[in-house]
Design an enzyme around this catalytic site. Structure first.
Site, PDB file in Angstrom:
ATOM      1  N   ASP A   1      58.950  83.336  62.746  1.00 21.50           N
ATOM      2  CA  ASP A   1      59.104  84.692  62.993  1.00 21.50           C
ATOM      3  C   ASP A   1      59.178  85.512  61.884  1.00 21.50           C
ATOM      4  O   ASP A   1      59.201  85.087  60.762  1.00 21.50           O
ATOM      5  CB  ASP A   1      60.267  84.796  64.113  1.00 21.50           C
ATOM      6  CG  ASP A   1      60.156  84.173  65.404  1.00 21.50           C
ATOM      7  OD1 ASP A   1      58.865  83.967  65.762  1.00 21.50           O
ATOM      8  OD2 ASP A   1      61.223  83.519  65.919  1.00 21.50           O
TER       9      ASP A   1
ATOM     10  N   HIS B   1      52.549  82.961  63.191  1.00 19.08           N
ATOM     11  CA  HIS B   1      53.548  83.224  63.800  1.00 19.08           C
ATOM     12  C   HIS B   1      54.144  82.281  64.858  1.00 19.08           C
ATOM     13  O   HIS B   1      55.205  82.091  65.300  1.00 19.08           O
ATOM     14  CB  HIS B   1      53.240  84.430  65.007  1.00 19.08           C
ATOM     15  CG  HIS B   1      54.258  85.467  64.800  1.00 19.08           C
ATOM     16  ND1 HIS B   1      55.614  85.291  64.974  1.00 19.08           N
ATOM     17  CD2 HIS B   1      54.106  86.888  64.690  1.00 19.08           C
ATOM     18  CE1 HIS B   1      56.262  86.348  64.922  1.00 19.08           C
ATOM     19  NE2 HIS B   1      55.390  87.254  64.509  1.00 19.08           N
TER      20      HIS B   1
END
Length: 441
Positions: free
Chosen positions: A416, A412
């Protein structure tokens, strides 16, 4: 000027730099014993690093006076490995080995570690017979030795099923099962002749299960370290989707019919789709590197496509370098070659490094889905479940289709959910309609 050693002068060869940032190695098996004669560049030991098993040549000629470590010992780079005394001058009747050793005593070594490149001729192997070790059981792994000792199996009477008659773990386990069965049979026979007038039911003792302790070493230790580091450093997330893979299976069958001499499997087609997706979503072809207290995003200019391969030695991830430059047939051939090398244990360090993205086809184990751990330091991993017949709605009608589940685990920090979802959706669309790839080729 060449520095020639004095006859009998001892020189210690230390474990060389193994490359790829490796700092230690485990001794797997010695090719020589103390008192043996070695020549320049003779392979003297096999060591196992976190990447592969490597043959180490000795740059000195002479008689071995000391081996600095037993099989199973882990040594660091720069630590003493083997000590060799320079040969005496050749004399009449001294034998060719001694003469050759004396002639090569001051020669410069031209060999390097197998798997790390070469600048001269290939390594020479010695094939001298050693009477003292002719009858010794070929057990190379300290783990196998310990297992045999714990189970009371005499390795001297076993026939190894490994290459060259090497005794493997399964040989010891099979011998242990046979011994247990024999013990049970003997116990039953003794029970049959027990006096019937005792009046007390005979209770056969049940052996207490042994719980062994064995250190994680070699490939198993490397896997543990890498997966633990991935979990510790990477904030990962997983997303998944079910897809209709009927068209993909049909495409594979059509390609095999059209070119039977160049077989293309599902893994190659999935690899081709993955590479195309990385070209469209390059944010996932990246990694995060630590620069002091700062984190640096590294974007890779080519695709090193790794794929998970289960072997007798554990899980390994061979890498297809510059996968974006290969055709589907070329990718299939390279995947097949690396898979065979992985199962044979002959992968070189260059073939298990340089990956930028990993493909994991865990469907071969008969499971539908997983939340795989990212292969550190990569940014993502695509998992593929088994392909099974399931009811599926096609054009408003219920039909039986070949369905699989795709899962994407991603870092992450690199991207995204929008990028990750777009990547996975593109892969899913290509699986459902492989002809769509033609638009991007």
């Amino acid at each position: 000027m060449t520095d020639y050693p004095m006859p009998g002068e001892e020189r210690t060869f230390r474990l060389p730099d193994l490359g790829e940032g490796l700092t230690e190695a485990e001794i797997v098996a010695w090719r020589v014993a103390e008192g043996d004669l070695v020549g320049v560049d003779d392979v003297v030991v096999d060591v196992e690093t976190a990447k592969a098993t490597v043959e180490v040549p000795c740059p000195h000629a002479g008689r071995v006076t000391k081996l600095h470590g037993a099989p199973g010992t882990t040594i660091t780079v720069g630590a003493p490995l083997i000590t060799v005394a320079a040969p005496e001058p050749a004399v009449a009747g001294g034998g060719p080995d001694i003469a050759a050793g004396a002639a090569a005593g001051g020669a410069e070594s031209g060999a390097v570690l197998v798997g790390y490149g070469t600048g001269n001729a290939s390594l020479r192997r010695r094939s001298r017979s050693r009477t003292a070790h002719a009858g010794a059981p070929r057990v190379l792994s300290p783990v196998v030795r310990r297992l045999a000792r714990d189970r009371g199996v005499d390795v001297r009477v076993l026939s190894g099923s490994g290459p060259g008659g090497v005794i493997l773990r399964r040989d010891v386990e099979s011998a242990g099962v046979a011994a247990h069965a024999a013990g049970v049979a003997n116990g039953a026979a003794a029970h049959d002749v027990a006096p019937a007038s005792s009046g007390v039911p005979h209770r056969r003792p049940h052996p207490t299960p042994s719980i062994g302790r064995e250190p994680l070493s070699g490939v198993r230790r490397a896997i543990a370290d890498k997966l633990a580091r991935s979990r510790r450093e990477i904030p990962d997330a997983t997303t998944w989707v079910d897809v209709d893979a009927t068209a993909l299976v049909e495409a594979r069958d059509a390609l095999r019919t059209a070119a039977p001499d160049r077989p293309v499997g599902l893994l190659a087609l999935l690899g081709r789709i993955t590479v195309a997706a990385l070209v469209r979503f390059p944010a996932l072809n990246a990694s995060v590197d630590a620069d002091g207290d700062d984190l640096v995003l590294v974007r890779h200019g080519s695709v090193g496509l790794g794929f998970a391969a289960q072997t007798d030695r554990g899980l390994v991830v061979p890498v297809v370098r510059d996968a974006q430059d290969l055709s589907t047939a070329e990718l299939a051939a390279e995947l097949a070659r690396l898979t065979d090398a992985a199962r044979a244990g002959t992968l070189t360090p260059a073939e298990v490094t340089g990956g930028t993205f990993t493909l994991n086809n865990y469907g071969v184990f008969g499971v539908d889905g997983s939340t795989p751990i990212i292969n550190h330091p990569e940014a993502a991993l695509l998992g593929v479940g088994r392909i099974v017949d399931k009811p599926w709605v096609v054009d408003g009608q219920l039909a039986v289709r070949k369905v699989t589940q795709l899962s994407l685990t991603f870092d992450h920090r690199v991207c995204d959910g929008g990028v990750a979802g777009g990547f996975l959706r593109y892969v899913a669309d290509c699986v459902e309609s492989p002809l769509g790839l033609l638009l991007d080729l």
